[in-house]
Design a protein around this motif. Structure first.
Motif, PDB file in Angstrom:
ATOM      1  N   LYS A  16       0.813  -1.230   0.000  1.00 23.69           N
ATOM      2  CA  LYS A  16       0.000   0.000   0.000  1.00 23.69           C
ATOM      3  C   LYS A  16       0.840   1.272   0.000  1.00 23.69           C
ATOM      4  O   LYS A  16       0.283   2.360  -0.045  1.00 23.69           O
ATOM      5  CB  LYS A  16      -0.878   0.027   1.247  1.00 23.69           C
ATOM      6  N   ALA A 102      -3.307   4.243  -2.566  1.00 24.40           N
ATOM      7  CA  ALA A 102      -4.702   4.657  -2.767  1.00 24.40           C
ATOM      8  C   ALA A 102      -4.757   6.137  -3.141  1.00 24.40           C
ATOM      9  O   ALA A 102      -3.950   6.942  -2.690  1.00 24.40           O
ATOM     10  CB  ALA A 102      -5.503   4.412  -1.491  1.00 24.40           C
ATOM     11  N   HIS A 103      -5.716   6.464  -3.990  1.00 28.35           N
ATOM     12  CA  HIS A 103      -5.959   7.841  -4.426  1.00 28.35           C
ATOM     13  C   HIS A 103      -6.944   8.475  -3.441  1.00 28.35           C
ATOM     14  O   HIS A 103      -7.650   7.760  -2.725  1.00 28.35           O
ATOM     15  CB  HIS A 103      -6.565   7.767  -5.836  1.00 28.35           C
ATOM     16  N   ASP A 106     -10.405   7.159  -3.310  1.00 27.12           N
ATOM     17  CA  ASP A 106     -10.614   5.750  -2.941  1.00 27.12           C
ATOM     18  C   ASP A 106     -11.057   5.567  -1.499  1.00 27.12           C
ATOM     19  O   ASP A 106     -10.888   4.488  -0.928  1.00 27.12           O
ATOM     20  CB  ASP A 106      -9.305   4.961  -3.162  1.00 27.12           C
ATOM     21  N   SER A 107     -11.576   6.593  -0.884  1.00 31.50           N
ATOM     22  CA  SER A 107     -12.023   6.434   0.498  1.00 31.50           C
ATOM     23  C   SER A 107     -13.335   7.181   0.700  1.00 31.50           C
ATOM     24  O   SER A 107     -13.777   7.946  -0.161  1.00 31.50           O
ATOM     25  CB  SER A 107     -10.957   6.961   1.458  1.00 31.50           C
ATOM     26  N   LYS A 114     -11.366  -0.508  -1.460  1.00 41.39           N
ATOM     27  CA  LYS A 114     -10.122  -0.765  -2.184  1.00 41.39           C
ATOM     28  C   LYS A 114      -9.916   0.299  -3.266  1.00 41.39           C
ATOM     29  O   LYS A 114     -10.888   0.834  -3.801  1.00 41.39           O
ATOM     30  CB  LYS A 114     -10.169  -2.152  -2.855  1.00 41.39           C
ATOM     31  N   PRO A 115      -8.666   0.565  -3.624  1.00 39.54           N
ATOM     32  CA  PRO A 115      -8.434   1.514  -4.715  1.00 39.54           C
ATOM     33  C   PRO A 115      -8.993   0.969  -6.037  1.00 39.54           C
ATOM     34  O   PRO A 115      -8.791  -0.203  -6.365  1.00 39.54           O
ATOM     35  CB  PRO A 115      -6.905   1.607  -4.788  1.00 39.54           C
ATOM     36  N   THR A 142     -16.485  -1.321  -5.519  1.00 38.52           N
ATOM     37  CA  THR A 142     -15.296  -0.932  -6.294  1.00 38.52           C
ATOM     38  C   THR A 142     -14.990  -1.928  -7.413  1.00 38.52           C
ATOM     39  O   THR A 142     -14.739  -1.532  -8.557  1.00 38.52           O
ATOM     40  CB  THR A 142     -14.062  -0.835  -5.353  1.00 38.52           C
TER      41      THR A 142
END
Ligand SMILES: C[S@@+](CC[C@H](N)C(=O)[O-])C[C@H]1O[C@@H](n2cnc3c(N)ncnc32)[C@H](O)[C@@H]1O
Length: 189
Positions: A16, A102-103, A106-107, A114-115, A142
């Motif tokens: 990650k 992760a971008h 992505d949250s 998950k990204p 996702t």
């Protein structure tokens, strides 16, 4: 997976790159409790886990027939090989460690979201357009959005009503985005 007849192929490590780290310094805990002897004794130690920097991704495949080969399997099922070019296209090496951060997008939808890029990489690594991607624990969806973007069919299961709704909304938005893309493309023709 093995109980249902699949064969373990590999474990991929998703590195990650960054991960939250909450292990407390033991000496500080004892210091706050004014136990200076213990604080000194446990200097340099922490409670909790090591920084969780990777997540394992387990890769299973259909069993091949006795006397058969992996190449026969690909012809029979249309899966079982890996698309090396996909790894290279995503800036990865041809090995079983994926380094991907992760971008910001992505949250916020699910605690273990998950990204999108990770799911797209995995789908492109193991399948071709038109094949079916199944996510039996799809959360915010996702994997399904990634499948839709890559022209795979998809099936998802989610037992939590709120996440089910979030996943459906994401898929609707993606459908709409693709339709708009197509309209724009048609308008430019
Ligand atoms: C690790 S999360 C998936 C997160 C997802 N990859 C994402 O990006 O949002 C697993 C999900 O599986 C759901 N789940 C757990 N047991 C389930 C079951 N038996 N059937 C369907 N969904 C289940 C949970 O509600 C949870 O949302």
């Amino acid at each position: 997976m093995e109980d249902t007849g699949f064969i373990f192929k590999d474990m991929i490590a998703w590195d990650k790159v960054v991960a939250p780290y909450r292990a407390q310094h033991l000496s500080l805990i004892y210091e706050r409790r004014q136990n200076l002897l213990a604080s000194e004794q446990w200097e340099g130690w922490r409670v909790g886990n090591l920084r969780p920097l990777f997540e394992p991704i387990l890769w299973f495949m259909k069993p091949y027939r006795i006397g058969g080969t992996l190449a026969d399997n690909v012809l029979q099922y249309g899966t079982g090989a890996y698309h090396e070019q996909a790894l290279l296209d995503y800036g990865q090496g041809s090995n079983n460690i994926i380094h991907l951060q992760a971008h910001a997008n992505d949250s916020g939808l699910h605690p273990t979201q998950k990204p999108l890029k990770l799911m797209k990489l995995l789908i492109e690594l193991a399948s071709v357009p038109g094949q079916v991607v199944l996510d039996p624990f799809c959360g915010s969806g996702t994997t399904l959005v990634a499948a839709m973007q890559l022209n795979r069919r998809y099936v998802g299961f989610e037992s939590n009503q709120d996440y089910y709704q979030i996943a459906n909304d994401r898929l609707d938005r993606e459908r709409q985005r693709q339709r708009q893309g197509k309209l724009l493309f048609a308008a430019n023709e």
